[in-house]
Scaffold this active site. Sequence first.
Site, PDB file in Angstrom:
ATOM      1  N   GLY A   1       0.816  -1.208   0.000  1.00  0.00           N
ATOM      2  CA  GLY A   1       0.000   0.000   0.000  1.00  0.00           C
ATOM      3  C   GLY A   1       0.847   1.253   0.000  1.00  0.00           C
ATOM      4  O   GLY A   1       0.332   2.364   0.110  1.00  0.00           O
ATOM      5  N   GLY A   2       2.166   1.088  -0.137  1.00  0.00           N
ATOM      6  CA  GLY A   2       3.083   2.226  -0.210  1.00  0.00           C
ATOM      7  C   GLY A   2       3.500   2.506  -1.641  1.00  0.00           C
ATOM      8  O   GLY A   2       3.214   1.727  -2.558  1.00  0.00           O
TER       9      GLY A   2
ATOM     10  N   CYS B   1      11.992 -10.428   9.615  1.00  0.00           N
ATOM     11  CA  CYS B   1      10.763 -10.388   8.813  1.00  0.00           C
ATOM     12  C   CYS B   1      11.068 -10.709   7.352  1.00  0.00           C
ATOM     13  O   CYS B   1      10.335 -11.471   6.715  1.00  0.00           O
ATOM     14  CB  CYS B   1      10.109  -9.015   8.929  1.00  0.00           C
ATOM     15  SG  CYS B   1       8.600  -8.858   7.947  1.00  0.00           S
TER      16      CYS B   1
ATOM     17  N   CYS C   1       7.263  -2.123  12.078  1.00  0.00           N
ATOM     18  CA  CYS C   1       5.921  -2.176  11.484  1.00  0.00           C
ATOM     19  C   CYS C   1       4.830  -2.404  12.516  1.00  0.00           C
ATOM     20  O   CYS C   1       3.764  -1.804  12.436  1.00  0.00           O
ATOM     21  CB  CYS C   1       5.869  -3.241  10.397  1.00  0.00           C
ATOM     22  SG  CYS C   1       6.396  -4.869  10.940  1.00  0.00           S
TER      23      CYS C   1
END
Length: 373
Positions: A15-16, A103, A200
């Site tokens: 979504g960036g 991650c 995040c």
Amino acid sequence: MTDNSNIRVVVGMSGGVDSSVTALLLKEQGYDVIGVFMKNWDDTDEFGVCTATEDYKDVAAVADQIGIPYYSVNFEKEYWDRVFEYFLAEYRAGRTPNPDVMCNKEIKFKAFLDYAMTLGADYVATGHYAQVTRDENGIVHMLRGADNNKDQTYFLSQLSQEQLQKTLFPLGHLQKPEVRRIAEEAGLATAKKKDSTGICFIGEKNFKDFLGQYLPAQPGRMMTVDGRDMGEHAGLMYYTIGQRGGLGIGGQHGGDNKPWFVVGKDLSKNILYVGQGFYHDSLMSTSLTASEIHFTRDMPNEFKLECTAKFRYRQPDSKVTVYVKGNQARVVFDDLQRAITPGQAVVFYNEQECLGGGMIDQAYRDDKICQYI
């Protein structure tokens, strides 16, 4: 022009703007592109709005604009088990973890890669600022991103050759302002969206409050290395080696006005050690030991390596000699280094190539262990 229409690339879309432009560029290059939004954390902002829902709307808007199918996949359990539990365990041990490294290793290039394969992917792609190149033997080498300020190879240093073989980084040759410009010229919904920063799962929340929800704070004594009591600390997990702010002591205690810094932790006695001056002697070290040593391509089990290294993100490279034995290493510095921090990643480079790295265990000053843990 090469016909890429039979090559399916599954793009991790957050979504960036970076991942949006990644999908756009691949679509323009003729690939069969699918967008996937990963929901890794159940989160709401201070207004009670689920940030993941808002981000997914942006993914949907961009995917519709560029004409690609998109899906959402939930990795909350995998993220909790493989990243967040590690994060908490490191803080319990008095270390300062780097969840972004974990991650990438466990979620974005393992759980997501596995999911992409079920969609028939030939490759996955992300909006990371890094580059991959393939040599005549088919070995993939990971190179720094062209934008020095945005290069993210530090966080990708635990990726394996198998993972890199299946990965594309379409933004690697671009500068960040160019990426914004491409998004604006294409009229993408995310063109003006600001970049996300920080860890995040914490987002804009207060770090101390967040950590306190999961780990009980244990206040204790704050001491100088020569034994003077400087008051109480709020809990060792809230402090990192080399930290300046948040100590609640001014320069007056030392008879001069030099600022105070965290220079060590004693986990067994719950003591936080502090000292005055940015280059306080206890902060300076000559070598470190690291575990979970990993290289992006096959290396011997035991060898010596002369290269450069980073001990934190966006730090200039330093010359080092690395003595590797299995998944352990001793890293000797050419010059004294400040605030080497257990739990952080040490990452090795040969000029532009990121060779791999490991997790820092201890720092040493002339073979004497520093004031850590």
